[in-house]
Every structure is written in structure tokens, then in C-alpha cells.
Write a protein that holds these residues in place. Structure first.
Motif, PDB file in Angstrom:
ATOM      1  N   ALA A 100       0.809  -1.226   0.000  1.00  0.00           N
ATOM      2  CA  ALA A 100       0.000   0.000   0.000  1.00  0.00           C
ATOM      3  C   ALA A 100       0.843   1.276   0.000  1.00  0.00           C
ATOM      4  O   ALA A 100       0.533   2.225   0.723  1.00  0.00           O
ATOM      5  CB  ALA A 100      -0.970  -0.008   1.187  1.00  0.00           C
ATOM      6  N   HIS A 103       1.751   3.312  -4.925  1.00  0.00           N
ATOM      7  CA  HIS A 103       0.870   4.227  -5.668  1.00  0.00           C
ATOM      8  C   HIS A 103       1.166   5.691  -5.331  1.00  0.00           C
ATOM      9  O   HIS A 103       0.663   6.591  -5.986  1.00  0.00           O
ATOM     10  CB  HIS A 103      -0.615   3.901  -5.419  1.00  0.00           C
ATOM     11  N   TRP A 104       1.971   5.919  -4.285  1.00  0.00           N
ATOM     12  CA  TRP A 104       2.377   7.295  -3.963  1.00  0.00           C
ATOM     13  C   TRP A 104       3.603   7.720  -4.773  1.00  0.00           C
ATOM     14  O   TRP A 104       4.042   8.870  -4.671  1.00  0.00           O
ATOM     15  CB  TRP A 104       2.729   7.411  -2.478  1.00  0.00           C
ATOM     16  N   ILE A 135      -9.819   3.472  -6.474  1.00  0.00           N
ATOM     17  CA  ILE A 135     -10.555   4.595  -5.861  1.00  0.00           C
ATOM     18  C   ILE A 135     -11.087   5.617  -6.886  1.00  0.00           C
ATOM     19  O   ILE A 135     -11.032   6.819  -6.665  1.00  0.00           O
ATOM     20  CB  ILE A 135      -9.735   5.300  -4.752  1.00  0.00           C
ATOM     21  N   TRP A 159      -1.513  10.413  -7.013  1.00  0.00           N
ATOM     22  CA  TRP A 159      -1.337   8.954  -7.077  1.00  0.00           C
ATOM     23  C   TRP A 159      -1.030   8.431  -8.470  1.00  0.00           C
ATOM     24  O   TRP A 159      -1.390   9.023  -9.480  1.00  0.00           O
ATOM     25  CB  TRP A 159      -2.599   8.271  -6.532  1.00  0.00           C
ATOM     26  N   PHE A 161      -1.672   4.887 -10.379  1.00  0.00           N
ATOM     27  CA  PHE A 161      -2.317   3.565 -10.330  1.00  0.00           C
ATOM     28  C   PHE A 161      -2.081   2.858 -11.672  1.00  0.00           C
ATOM     29  O   PHE A 161      -2.924   2.932 -12.581  1.00  0.00           O
ATOM     30  CB  PHE A 161      -3.825   3.711 -10.072  1.00  0.00           C
ATOM     31  N   TRP A 196     -11.182   8.995   5.968  1.00  0.00           N
ATOM     32  CA  TRP A 196     -10.302   8.579   4.861  1.00  0.00           C
ATOM     33  C   TRP A 196      -9.701   9.834   4.197  1.00  0.00           C
ATOM     34  O   TRP A 196      -8.489   9.897   3.950  1.00  0.00           O
ATOM     35  CB  TRP A 196     -11.103   7.738   3.840  1.00  0.00           C
ATOM     36  N   PHE A 200      -5.738  10.409   4.053  1.00  0.00           N
ATOM     37  CA  PHE A 200      -5.061  10.108   2.790  1.00  0.00           C
ATOM     38  C   PHE A 200      -5.081  11.246   1.772  1.00  0.00           C
ATOM     39  O   PHE A 200      -4.324  11.193   0.799  1.00  0.00           O
ATOM     40  CB  PHE A 200      -5.677   8.862   2.154  1.00  0.00           C
ATOM     41  N   TYR A 239     -11.442   0.028  -3.858  1.00  0.00           N
ATOM     42  CA  TYR A 239     -10.020  -0.274  -4.011  1.00  0.00           C
ATOM     43  C   TYR A 239      -9.797  -1.331  -5.102  1.00  0.00           C
ATOM     44  O   TYR A 239     -10.572  -2.271  -5.230  1.00  0.00           O
ATOM     45  CB  TYR A 239      -9.443  -0.828  -2.691  1.00  0.00           C
ATOM     46  N   ARG A 241      -6.346  -3.567  -6.206  1.00  0.00           N
ATOM     47  CA  ARG A 241      -4.936  -3.837  -5.855  1.00  0.00           C
ATOM     48  C   ARG A 241      -4.169  -4.338  -7.069  1.00  0.00           C
ATOM     49  O   ARG A 241      -4.677  -5.136  -7.854  1.00  0.00           O
ATOM     50  CB  ARG A 241      -4.838  -4.928  -4.766  1.00  0.00           C
TER      51      ARG A 241
HETATM   52  C1  BEZ Z   1      -4.640   2.614  -1.564  1.00  0.00           C
HETATM   53  O1  BEZ Z   1      -5.016   2.172  -2.644  1.00  0.00           O
HETATM   54  O2  BEZ Z   1      -4.206   1.862  -0.687  1.00  0.00           O
HETATM   55  C2  BEZ Z   1      -4.697   4.075  -1.362  1.00  0.00           C
HETATM   56  C3  BEZ Z   1      -4.756   4.914  -2.438  1.00  0.00           C
HETATM   57  C4  BEZ Z   1      -4.783   6.284  -2.243  1.00  0.00           C
HETATM   58  C5  BEZ Z   1      -4.742   6.773  -0.969  1.00  0.00           C
HETATM   59  C6  BEZ Z   1      -4.692   5.927   0.097  1.00  0.00           C
HETATM   60  C7  BEZ Z   1      -4.671   4.583  -0.083  1.00  0.00           C
END
Ligand code: BEZ
Length: 250
Positions: A100, A103-104, A135, A159, A161, A196, A200, A239, A241
Motif C-alpha cells: 500500500a 501508488h504514492w 478509488i 497517485w 495507479f 479517509w 489520505f 479499491y 490492488r
Molecule cells: C490505496 O489504494 O491503498 C490508497 C490509495 C490512495 C490513498 C490511500 C490509499
């Protein structure tokens, strides 16, 4: 591990413990072995590093947040403040594990090169993070609120993805053999979506006044409610993954 998001370890523990609670399949995929040296890239509060050390492996944990590194150290794990693109290790680890976090990291090729360098020959890279489509309801809602308020400025998505095929290509181009890579939709129950957003998405609104931030959260919540809230399930974030296992090819 974002450079702009501010991490509050206490809020994270209270409202985001699902991040590590749902990560056990990734630890299973890692399959830690006794005496292995494992890098936990983006360790958060160290919960998973502790789980990995239960297999008698040695974990070195890194995170961009000093607050999170401190929490990890308090759990008895060796931990350092370090970014995914600033890893300084060379031929050191049997495995790099990351949950987790990636994606940052928008500079994904740079982080892959650093992970490769950190691994011993034939070392493995096990990761799970937000993949393509992750998301989407949330990001669309945040963008919608920004569009409604030109005074907020441009919506800047922090992000990355990636698509499965693109990430596989990046790994292969940088010396990895991909054993497994898959996009997995994982609708995820969260408590109130305001929490959230608080945890985040604070980097997205950090340039706004306190009052504007409150308004942003309220309006995003209103947009999201008909889409991701139900009486039966509460708030469920959409979400997706990207889970993978790759080897350093030598
Ligand atoms: C996640 O996919 O885990 C996530 C994505 C953006 C912000 C926080 C979490």
C-alpha cells in the motif's frame, strides 16, 4: 510515502488499520524464511514488519514519514526515514516487500531501479498497491469538488495507479522476471469517508484555508454518499490492488 501528504500515526491507527489487516495475503506471498534479510519499503507504523519478523527473518524498514518510522522503532524494528526513489542499499536483501505504498510514487521506474539494486542476486520483490481504476469514485468526487470551486485551484492527483501490463513492462525492462502480477478489485470497508479524506487526501488540500478544507470534505462526502455508502455495508471504498511477485534476474 507521498512527499506532500502528512501522516498522523495516531489517526492512522484509529481509522486505517484495515491497510495492514488486509495485507496478510501479501505476507503469505512473501513467504519469509528464517534468517532472510527483508526490506519493508513504506513500513507505515511497522505492523507488518513485526509480522514478518515472527518468521525469524530480519526486517529493515523504511518510510518517508518520521512519525511512522518512530512508531516502527518503538515496536523493536530497525527503521529509517527513506523514500522509494532514494533507497541507498546495494545487493543487501533477499526480498523487498511493499504494501500500500507504491501508488504514492509517480517516478515508478526510478523506484524499480532502486529496488533492483537493493536486492541480492535472485532476490524477490513482492508488492501490493493501488492499481488501474483504484478509488475511481473517490478521485472523481474530489475532482468534481475542485471544479465547482475555481478558488481551490487545480486538482492535483498525487497517485499513480498503473495498469498491470505497463508495470510488468517496467519490471522486465529493468531486469526483473515477473512470476505473477494481477489486478484485484477489493472493495474495502472504511469508517466515515471524512476520516479517509483526512488521512489520505490531506496533501491535496494543504494549500487551502482551514474553512475551505472543511468545505471540501463536506462536499466530497455528499458527492460520494449515493455512490459508495449503504445502510447495510456503510462506506465501501472502491479499491483495486496490483499484486506482484518478481525476481531479480542476474
Ligand atoms: C490505496 O489504494 O491503498 C490508497 C490509495 C490512495 C490513498 C490511500 C490509499
Amino acid at each position: 510515502m507521498s512527499s506532500t501528504n502528512q501522516w498522523n500515526a495516531d489517526k492512522y491507527k484509529k481509522h486505517a488499520d484495515f491497510v495492514s489487516n488486509l495485507a496478510f495475503p501479501v505476507v503469505e506471498l512473501l513467504n519469509p524464511q528464517e534468517n532472510e534479510r527483508i526490506l519493508d519499503l513504506g513500513c507505515g507504523d511497522g505492523t507488518l514488519a513485526v509480522e514478518i519478523e515472527k518468521f525469524n527473518a530480519k526486517v529493515i524498514a523504511v518510510d518517508l514519514s518520521g512519525d511512522m518510522v518512530q512508531k516502527t522503532k518503538e515496536k523493536g524494528i530497525e527503521a529509517y526515514v527513506m523514500s522509494a526513489t532514494g533507497l541507498t542499499f546495494e545487493n543487501e536483501f533477499d526480498a523487498v516487500f511493499s504494501n500500500a505504498v507504491l501508488h504514492w510514487v509517480k517516478e515508478d521506474e526510478e523506484s524499480i531501479k532502486k529496488i533492483f539494486k537493493s536486492l541480492k542476486a535472485k532476490g524477490r520483490f513482492i508488492a501490493e498497491f493501488g492499481g488501474y481504476g483504484n478509488i475511481k469514485f473517490l478521485t472523481d468526487a474530489m475532482e468534481e469538488v475542485f471544479k465547482k470551486h475555481p478558488e481551490f485551484g487545480d486538482y492535483d492527483n498525487p497517485w499513480n495507479f498503473p495498469k498491470e501490463s505497463d508495470y510488468r513492462q517496467l519490471l522486465e525492462n529493468n531486469g526483473f522476471t515477473v512470476e505473477y502480477i494481477e489486478l484485484i478489485p477489493r472493495p474495502t470497508k472504511v469508517d466515515d469517508i471524512s476520516n479517509w479524506l483526512d488521512i489520505f487526501a490531506n496533501g491535496i488540500v494543504s494549500h487551502l484555508t482551514q474553512k475551505q478544507q472543511v468545505q471540501f470534505k463536506k462536499e466530497a462526502r455528499e458527492v460520494l454518499k449515493p455512490k459508495i455508502y449503504s445502510q447495510k455495508d456503510g462506506w465501501v471504498a472502491d479499491y483495486v490492488r496490483l499484486r506482484l511477485k518478481a525476481y531479480k534476474t542476474v
